[in-house]
Design a protein around this motif. Structure first.
Motif, PDB file in Angstrom:
ATOM      1  N   LYS A   1      14.656  36.563  41.589  1.00 22.96           N
ATOM      2  CA  LYS A   1      13.255  36.914  41.777  1.00 22.96           C
ATOM      3  C   LYS A   1      13.077  38.005  42.829  1.00 22.96           C
ATOM      4  O   LYS A   1      12.217  38.881  42.687  1.00 22.96           O
ATOM      5  N   THR A   2      13.878  37.948  43.882  1.00 27.24           N
ATOM      6  CA  THR A   2      13.792  38.994  44.911  1.00 27.24           C
ATOM      7  C   THR A   2      14.807  40.096  44.683  1.00 27.24           C
ATOM      8  O   THR A   2      14.847  41.067  45.442  1.00 27.24           O
ATOM      9  N   ALA A   3      15.628  39.942  43.639  1.00 29.61           N
ATOM     10  CA  ALA A   3      16.634  40.943  43.276  1.00 29.61           C
ATOM     11  C   ALA A   3      17.545  41.256  44.453  1.00 29.61           C
ATOM     12  O   ALA A   3      17.791  42.422  44.783  1.00 29.61           O
ATOM     13  N   SER A   4      18.078  40.182  45.077  1.00 31.66           N
ATOM     14  CA  SER A   4      18.897  40.396  46.267  1.00 31.66           C
ATOM     15  C   SER A   4      19.965  39.319  46.404  1.00 31.66           C
ATOM     16  O   SER A   4      19.848  38.219  45.857  1.00 31.66           O
ATOM     17  N   THR A   5      21.013  39.650  47.126  1.00 33.20           N
ATOM     18  CA  THR A   5      22.039  38.687  47.498  1.00 33.20           C
ATOM     19  C   THR A   5      21.858  38.348  48.970  1.00 33.20           C
ATOM     20  O   THR A   5      21.254  39.105  49.733  1.00 33.20           O
ATOM     21  N   SER A   6      22.398  37.206  49.376  1.00 34.86           N
ATOM     22  CA  SER A   6      22.288  36.792  50.769  1.00 34.86           C
ATOM     23  C   SER A   6      23.557  36.057  51.182  1.00 34.86           C
ATOM     24  O   SER A   6      24.344  35.602  50.343  1.00 34.86           O
ATOM     25  N   GLY A   7      23.752  35.924  52.482  1.00 31.36           N
ATOM     26  CA  GLY A   7      24.924  35.229  52.989  1.00 31.36           C
ATOM     27  C   GLY A   7      26.159  36.104  52.943  1.00 31.36           C
ATOM     28  O   GLY A   7      26.119  37.288  52.587  1.00 31.36           O
ATOM     29  N   ARG A   8      27.275  35.511  53.268  1.00 27.13           N
ATOM     30  CA  ARG A   8      28.532  36.233  53.325  1.00 27.13           C
ATOM     31  C   ARG A   8      29.146  36.431  51.943  1.00 27.13           C
ATOM     32  O   ARG A   8      28.864  35.669  51.010  1.00 27.13           O
ATOM     33  N   THR A   9      29.952  37.451  51.818  1.00 23.71           N
ATOM     34  CA  THR A   9      30.739  37.651  50.602  1.00 23.71           C
ATOM     35  C   THR A   9      31.904  36.685  50.637  1.00 23.71           C
ATOM     36  O   THR A   9      32.723  36.702  51.569  1.00 23.71           O
ATOM     37  N   ARG A  10      31.982  35.817  49.659  1.00 25.43           N
ATOM     38  CA  ARG A  10      33.028  34.797  49.624  1.00 25.43           C
ATOM     39  C   ARG A  10      34.144  35.195  48.668  1.00 25.43           C
ATOM     40  O   ARG A  10      33.870  35.665  47.565  1.00 25.43           O
ATOM     41  N   MET A  11      35.379  34.970  49.056  1.00 29.29           N
ATOM     42  CA  MET A  11      36.518  35.173  48.172  1.00 29.29           C
ATOM     43  C   MET A  11      36.910  33.818  47.584  1.00 29.29           C
ATOM     44  O   MET A  11      37.254  32.897  48.318  1.00 29.29           O
ATOM     45  N   LEU A  12      36.845  33.703  46.262  1.00 30.07           N
ATOM     46  CA  LEU A  12      37.120  32.429  45.592  1.00 30.07           C
ATOM     47  C   LEU A  12      38.541  32.322  45.070  1.00 30.07           C
ATOM     48  O   LEU A  12      39.150  31.250  45.110  1.00 30.07           O
ATOM     49  N   VAL A  13      39.059  33.417  44.514  1.00 31.26           N
ATOM     50  CA  VAL A  13      40.413  33.431  43.943  1.00 31.26           C
ATOM     51  C   VAL A  13      41.115  34.683  44.456  1.00 31.26           C
ATOM     52  O   VAL A  13      40.523  35.769  44.458  1.00 31.26           O
ATOM     53  N   ALA A  14      42.366  34.531  44.894  1.00 33.34           N
ATOM     54  CA  ALA A  14      43.107  35.663  45.436  1.00 33.34           C
ATOM     55  C   ALA A  14      44.507  35.724  44.821  1.00 33.34           C
ATOM     56  O   ALA A  14      44.827  34.970  43.908  1.00 33.34           O
ATOM     57  N   ASN A  15      45.319  36.649  45.330  1.00 29.20           N
ATOM     58  CA  ASN A  15      46.704  36.844  44.896  1.00 29.20           C
ATOM     59  C   ASN A  15      46.791  37.291  43.446  1.00 29.20           C
ATOM     60  O   ASN A  15      47.532  36.726  42.647  1.00 29.20           O
ATOM     61  N   MET A  16      46.051  38.356  43.110  1.00 24.95           N
ATOM     62  CA  MET A  16      46.092  38.869  41.747  1.00 24.95           C
ATOM     63  C   MET A  16      46.489  40.345  41.664  1.00 24.95           C
ATOM     64  O   MET A  16      46.433  40.938  40.592  1.00 24.95           O
ATOM     65  N   SER A  17      46.874  40.946  42.773  1.00 22.93           N
ATOM     66  CA  SER A  17      47.201  42.376  42.745  1.00 22.93           C
ATOM     67  C   SER A  17      48.441  42.662  41.917  1.00 22.93           C
ATOM     68  O   SER A  17      49.431  41.936  41.977  1.00 22.93           O
ATOM     69  N   ASN A  18      48.352  43.694  41.111  1.00 20.51           N
ATOM     70  CA  ASN A  18      49.517  44.262  40.436  1.00 20.51           C
ATOM     71  C   ASN A  18      49.136  45.640  39.908  1.00 20.51           C
ATOM     72  O   ASN A  18      47.958  45.987  39.857  1.00 20.51           O
ATOM     73  N   SER A  19      50.111  46.411  39.520  1.00 19.27           N
ATOM     74  CA  SER A  19      49.843  47.752  39.015  1.00 19.27           C
ATOM     75  C   SER A  19      49.462  47.696  37.541  1.00 19.27           C
ATOM     76  O   SER A  19      49.514  46.644  36.904  1.00 19.27           O
ATOM     77  N   ASP A  20      49.069  48.829  37.008  1.00 18.30           N
ATOM     78  CA  ASP A  20      48.813  49.022  35.578  1.00 18.30           C
ATOM     79  C   ASP A  20      47.541  48.336  35.095  1.00 18.30           C
ATOM     80  O   ASP A  20      46.510  48.963  34.983  1.00 18.30           O
ATOM     81  N   LEU A  21      47.618  47.063  34.774  1.00 15.53           N
ATOM     82  CA  LEU A  21      46.516  46.344  34.134  1.00 15.53           C
ATOM     83  C   LEU A  21      45.752  45.568  35.201  1.00 15.53           C
ATOM     84  O   LEU A  21      46.136  44.476  35.587  1.00 15.53           O
ATOM     85  N   VAL A  22      44.639  46.140  35.657  1.00 15.20           N
ATOM     86  CA  VAL A  22      44.009  45.637  36.878  1.00 15.20           C
ATOM     87  C   VAL A  22      42.643  44.993  36.663  1.00 15.20           C
ATOM     88  O   VAL A  22      41.992  44.602  37.623  1.00 15.20           O
ATOM     89  N   THR A  23      42.181  44.870  35.413  1.00 13.77           N
ATOM     90  CA  THR A  23      40.908  44.189  35.182  1.00 13.77           C
ATOM     91  C   THR A  23      41.110  42.681  35.268  1.00 13.77           C
ATOM     92  O   THR A  23      42.136  42.148  34.819  1.00 13.77           O
ATOM     93  N   ARG A  24      40.130  41.990  35.831  1.00  9.80           N
ATOM     94  CA  ARG A  24      40.166  40.529  35.933  1.00  9.80           C
ATOM     95  C   ARG A  24      38.882  39.997  35.301  1.00  9.80           C
ATOM     96  O   ARG A  24      37.836  39.932  35.944  1.00  9.80           O
ATOM     97  N   THR A  25      38.961  39.642  34.041  1.00 12.12           N
ATOM     98  CA  THR A  25      37.785  39.204  33.308  1.00 12.12           C
ATOM     99  C   THR A  25      37.330  37.830  33.797  1.00 12.12           C
ATOM    100  O   THR A  25      38.156  36.947  34.059  1.00 12.12           O
ATOM    101  N   LEU A  26      36.009  37.658  33.903  1.00  9.25           N
ATOM    102  CA  LEU A  26      35.430  36.387  34.342  1.00  9.25           C
ATOM    103  C   LEU A  26      34.532  35.821  33.252  1.00  9.25           C
ATOM    104  O   LEU A  26      33.807  36.557  32.585  1.00  9.25           O
ATOM    105  N   LEU A  27      34.588  34.493  33.076  1.00  8.68           N
ATOM    106  CA  LEU A  27      33.695  33.803  32.141  1.00  8.68           C
ATOM    107  C   LEU A  27      33.308  32.462  32.747  1.00  8.68           C
ATOM    108  O   LEU A  27      34.181  31.634  33.041  1.00  8.68           O
TER     109      LEU A  27
END
Length: 479
Positions: free
Chosen positions: A127-153
Motif C-alpha cells: 500500500k505504501t510501495a515501500s520496504t522496511s527493516g534490514r535486508t535479510r540474507m536467507l540462503v547463502a553459499n551459491m556463488s559459482n561462475s557461468d550460470l548465475v541465476t537463482r530462480t525463486l518460487l
C-alpha cells in the motif's frame, strides 16, 4: 435497420474510446512480433535494465527485477484488453547484485530476490510501495561462475516454503557429480517462520533436495490444482557424443517433474536427472551409435565400460517432455485452471541457425496435473508470440524471460535484451493474431506470418475489431 444504426454508432464510439485509450502505443525497434491466432499483444513498457523475473503485489503493481540494478515497481493505466500504459515507476530496492529471482510471500508482506550468491528478504508494504527493516540474507553459499541465476518460487500449496534453483558451473561441471557441491540442484527451504536474525541456510547442505543432476533449471513452476512441481531445463551447449559434434540439434531442453511438496508423490524427488553424463535426445539421427535412441530417452555423452545409454535409462530420471535444442527455456507459469502452462524461450547463442525466441503454451490435464503430451512427443508446444525473423536474433529481436499472470488472466512477459515488457491476452477462438501498433504501422500477422493485418485507425487489426463487434452485439465489451 435501427439496430444496425445503433450497432454502428456503438462501434464508432467504442473505436473512438479505444483510440484515445491507446493513443500512446510503444513500437519495438525491431520487426513487430508475430502473434498467434486468437491472441492480441502489445508492448507496454521499455527502457528497463535487463528485466528478468516479474510478480504482481497485492495492489496490482508490477515488481520487476532489473539485473544489475535492483527491483523496480510499476503502475499502469488500464483501459482494458492489452491497452495499458505505464503511469508511475520507481526503484523499490536498489541492489546491484540482484540478477534474476523474485518472489512474494503468500500474504504479500515479504519480498524475496536473489543474487548469484544469496537469497535476500525484505518486509514489504504494497500500500505504501515501500520496504522496511534490514535486508535479510536467507540462503547463502551459491556463488559459482557461468550460470548465475537463482530462480525463486514461493509455494502456494506448502505455506512458507521457498524453492531455489541453482545451476552448474560449466567450467567445472564435474563438480555437479557430487550432491554435496550444491551445484545443479533445486532445493526447498522453510522460510515462513524464519527469524530475522537467524543464520542463513547453506544451500549445499540445508533445505529439502528436490532434484540434482540439473544443468540449469531456470524456470520452476507449481501446478495450481495438484501442487506438482515442474522445472524447465537449459541443457548443455557444445555437446559431443563419442567424440562427434552433435550440438546443432542435441541435447534437447527438458521439462522435469519433482513430485509434490506435501510428500504424497515423491518417486522422482531428490533423484538425479543425468547431468553432466546423460542428456535428452532431440534429433537421434544426429547422434552416432543411436540404436534405441528417440525423443523421451537420454544418451550418454561418452560411452565406456561404466556409462552407456542403458545406464542413462536405468540410473537417471528422464525428462517428462523434451523441447528443441538451444531454445533456452527461462520461465514457466500455470494458468489458474491448471490446463495451460506458459513457457518463455530466450533463444540460442550457440547454433548456426538461431532458434527459440518465443512464448509458447503447453497443455496440461487439470485433475492429474500432468502434461497432455506423451514423453515421446515432438509437438507438445504451441507458439503464442514469435519473432518475425529469427535470423536477425539475438541482436534485433525480443528475448523473452519472466512471466506473470494478472487478475484478468493477461500474460505479462519481459524481454531482457531489449529492456521491454509485453502484455498478451486471448481474444477468442480463431481469427488472426493482432500486434497492437499506432496508426500507420503494420500490425503483426497470425501464426502463419505474412505481412500482417490491415490496421484500423488506432493500429488495431481487423481481427480485433471483429471481436469488438461480436462483443458489442453480446453486450460484453467494456472499454
Amino acid at each position: 435497420m435501427k439496430n444496425a444504426v445503433v450497432l454502428a454508432a456503438g462501434l464508432h464510439a467504442a473505436a473512438a474510446a479505444a483510440q484515445t485509450a491507446c493513443s500512446s502505443i510503444l513500437v519495438p525497434s525491431y520487426s513487430a512480433p508475430v502473434v498467434a491466432s486468437g491472441w492480441q499483444a502489445q508492448l507496454v513498457a521499455g527502457g528497463l535494465t535487463k528485466p528478468r523475473s516479474i510478480a504482481f503485489d497485492s495492489t496490482g503493481a508490477l515488481l520487476v527485477v532489473e539485473s544489475g540494478k535492483g527491483i523496480s515497481r510499476h503502475r499502469f493505466t488500464d483501459n482494458g484488453g492489452t491497452c495499458l500504459s505505464a503511469n508511475h515507476s520507481h526503484m523499490l530496492v536498489e541492489l546491484t547484485t540482484l540478477n534474476h529471482g523474485l518472489a512474494l510471500s503468500s500474504d504479500g508482506a515479504t519480498l524475496y530476490a536473489s543474487s548469484a550468491e544469496a537469497v535476500f528478504a525484505w518486509t514489504y508494504d504494497a500500500k505504501t510501495a515501500s520496504t522496511s527493516g534490514r535486508t535479510r540474507m536467507l540462503v547463502a553459499n551459491m556463488s559459482n561462475s557461468d550460470l548465475v541465476t537463482r530462480t525463486l518460487l514461493m509455494s502456494q500449496h506448502q505455506d512458507g516454503t521457498l524453492l531455489v534453483s541453482r545451476g552448474s558451473s560449466d567450467e567445472h561441471e564435474a563438480q555437479s557429480e557430487s550432491m554435496t557441491s550444491g551445484l545443479s540442484q533445486i532445493r526447498a527451504f522453510d522460510v515462513g517462520n524464519r527469524s530475522a536474525f537467524a543464520t542463513p541456510y547453506n544451500f549445499a547442505t540445508d533445505g529439502r533436495l528436490l532434484g540434482w543432476g540439473l544443468r540449469n533449471s531456470v524456470g520452476v513452476g507449481e501446478h495450481p490444482i495438484t501442487g506438482g512441481v515442474y522445472a524447465v531445463e537449459n541443457s548443455a551447449d557444445g555437446v559431443t557424443r563419442n567424440g562427434k559434434d552433435v550440438h546443432e540439434n542435441n541435447p534437447g531442453e527438458e521439462l522435469n517433474f519433482f513430485g509434490y511438496l506435501n510428500g504424497t508423490v515423491t518417486a522422482n524427488q531428490g533423484g538425479n536427472f543425468g547431468y553432466p553424463h546423460c542428456f535428452a535426445v532431440w534429433d537421434a539421427s544426429e547422434i552416432p551409435d543411436n540404436d534405441g535412441l528417440a525423443i523421451g530417452k537420454q544418451f550418454a555423452r561418452q560411452e565406456n565400460a561404466t556409462l552407456r545409454d542403458e545406464t542413462c535409462a536405468s540410473d537417471y530420471i528422464p525428462p517428462r517432455l523434451t523441447f528443441p535444442a538451444h531454445y533456452a527455456p527461462i520461465d514457466i507459469k500455470f494458468a489458474p485452471a491448471g490446463d495451460t502452462a506458459y513457457i518463455t524461450f530466450r533463444g540460442s547463442f550457440d547454433r548456426t541457425t538461431p532458434v527459440g525466441y518465443r512464448l509458447s503454451t503447453l497443455s496440461f490435464d487439470p485433475p492429474t496435473g500432468a502434461p497432455v503430451a506423451d514423453p515421446s512427443s515432438a509437438t507438445a508446444l504451441t507458439d503464442v508470440l514469435t519473432n518475425a525473423d529469427n535470423t536477425v536474433c539475438p541482436d534485433k529481436c525480443f528475448r523473452p524471460v519472466g512471466l506473470a499472470l494478472d487478475a484478468s488472466g493477461r500474460v505479462w512477459m519481459t524481454s531482457d535484451s531489449t529492456g521491454e515488457i509485453y502484455v498478451l491476452q486471448r481474444t477468442g477462438k480463431g481469427g488472426e493474431g493482432v500486434f497492437v501498433q499506432p496508426a500507420g504501422k503494420g500490425a503483426g500477422g497470425g501464426s502463419g506470418g505474412g505481412t500482417g493485418e490491415k490496421s484500423g485507425a488506432d493500429g488495431r487489426g481487423v481481427g480485433y475489431w471483429g471481436v469488438v463487434v461480436a462483443g458489442l452485439v453480446a453486450g460484453l465489451v467494456v472499454f
